[in-house]
Design a protein around this motif. Structure first.
Motif: not given
Length: 373
Positions: A138-140, A144-147, A149-161, A173-178
């Motif tokens: 998952g990506i939100t 302030d940045g990007v959050r 989420q990995l499949e195991d539930g780990t969350v990584i916060r970053a300025g950019y992805l 796919g998660l970003l919904g870009i054709p």
């Protein structure tokens, strides 16, 4: 610069959080090039990879001069040159008979896994390791940045992805870009890494036959294997058979007509389909796409891995300018403005190159060099 630790060690238990300047999804040549570029600039970078471990597949097998020049800047050029081979002689056969040798100069013949190995080693010297077995779920993002989420539930916060996770990109796919373009359902080629005892390793062997079929065996430097490429076998219904050692041997016997050579020990089996596709955009807020996640195209000319490396160079330059304060966030638009037209050109160019190769191999003495013309 980050500490040399595994990301999962840094994050801790599922549900924990970590912070980086840039999170890179995917550890192929594009992702590793970007990671090395950012890390050498002192930018805190994390790299996650869904695979459980590095692969050893030849895949894209050539570095062009522009890529080698950028690797010089990264400090990885000496390593890839030691593993690769400059120049290759294409030995063309027609209906089993040798017809012509063609020397191809420029660039470096090297397996993709070896390129990745060199970049991983350089990244390790810069204090960063790839976190394998880490799948993006998952990506939100917000101001302030990007959050992530990995499949195991780990969350990584970053300025950019940066999504550098290939043609089947989860990031895209998660970003919904054709991902627009055309693609064939049936494979045009089967590929693999095999041994071929008794076959000279001095040449990239290219056998073609008057019925339009063919098989290629390219000796991969630093190994005892060849990369095999061939038009697939078909069954009684005309449908392509999946790649296998048995099928490879039948194709070899049919086209090479060298009964003393028995293929052995396949370590990679794959199929390739013609796909000409491009993302409609390669920036979504603080998230970006690069490499095959942004564009896929025919293999003629060997431009795939190299185009991704140049994407990484452009994205690293852009992110570094913003993160260092040398440029404002409006500079982020420059990456898409620079690389989307390049991707569109490469798609059209490689489609033409592929058509030239398909036509050329019907002529005795012609081979894959038609894709370089």
């Amino acid at each position: 610069m980050t500490d040399a630790i595994d990301l999962r060690d840094a994050v801790g238990a599922a549900g924990g959080a970590d912070r980086a300047d840039v999170l890179i999804v995917g550890s192929g040549p594009t992702g590793l090039t970007l990671a090395c570029d950012l890390a050498r600039r002192g930018i805190a970078v994390r790299v996650v990879e869904g695979r459980p471990a590095p692969h050893r597949e030849s895949r894209g097998k050539g570095l062009q001069p522009d890529s080698l020049a950028f690797f010089e800047e990264l400090g990885a050029a000496d390593s890839v040159r030691r593993k690769g081979r400059e120049g290759v002689v294409l030995r063309k056969y027609f209906d089993g008979e040798p017809v012509k040798d063609t020397a191809v100069e420029g660039g470096l013949l090297i397996g993709q896994w070896q390129v990745e190995e060199s970049l991983r080693d350089r990244l390790g010297e810069l204090g960063v390791r790839v976190a394998y077995g880490s799948r993006l779920a998952g990506i939100t993002q917000d101001a302030d940045g990007v959050r992530a989420q990995l499949e195991d539930g780990t969350v990584i916060r970053a300025g950019y992805l940066a999504g550098c996770d290939g043609g089947h990109s989860t990031t895209r796919g998660l970003l919904g870009i054709p991902f627009e373009g055309i693609g064939e359902r049936e494979p045009a080629m089967v590929l693999g890494d095999v041994k071929a005892p008794g076959l000279s390793r001095a040449f990239w062997h290219q056998w073609f036959t008057s019925d339009g079929g063919g098989i290629l065996l390219c000796p991969m430097p630093g190994t005892d294997t060849f990369q095999l490429q061939a038009a697939p076998e078909t069954d009684e219904r005309g449908e392509a058979l999946p790649p296998s050692l048995e099928s490879f041997q039948r194709l070899f016997d049919r086209h090479a007509r060298m009964p003393g050579v028995r293929l052995a020990e396949p370590t990679w089996l794959s199929s390739w389909r013609v796909n000409v596709r491009m993302a409609t955009r390669i920036r979504e807020g603080r998230a970006f796409l690069a490499g095959d996640a942004a564009h896929v195209h025919p293999i003629a000319g060997g431009l795939g891995m190299n185009t991704g490396i140049q994407d990484a160079a452009a994205l690293g330059r852009t992110l570094a300018a913003v993160l260092s304060g040398a440029a404002g966030e409006e500079a982020l638009d420059g990456y898409q403005a620079e690389r989307l037209p390049v991707a569109a050109h490469v798609l059209a160019d490689t489609a033409r190159r592929y058509e030239r190769v398909v036509a050329a191999v019907r002529e005795p003495g012609r081979g894959t060099e038609a894709g370089l013309e």
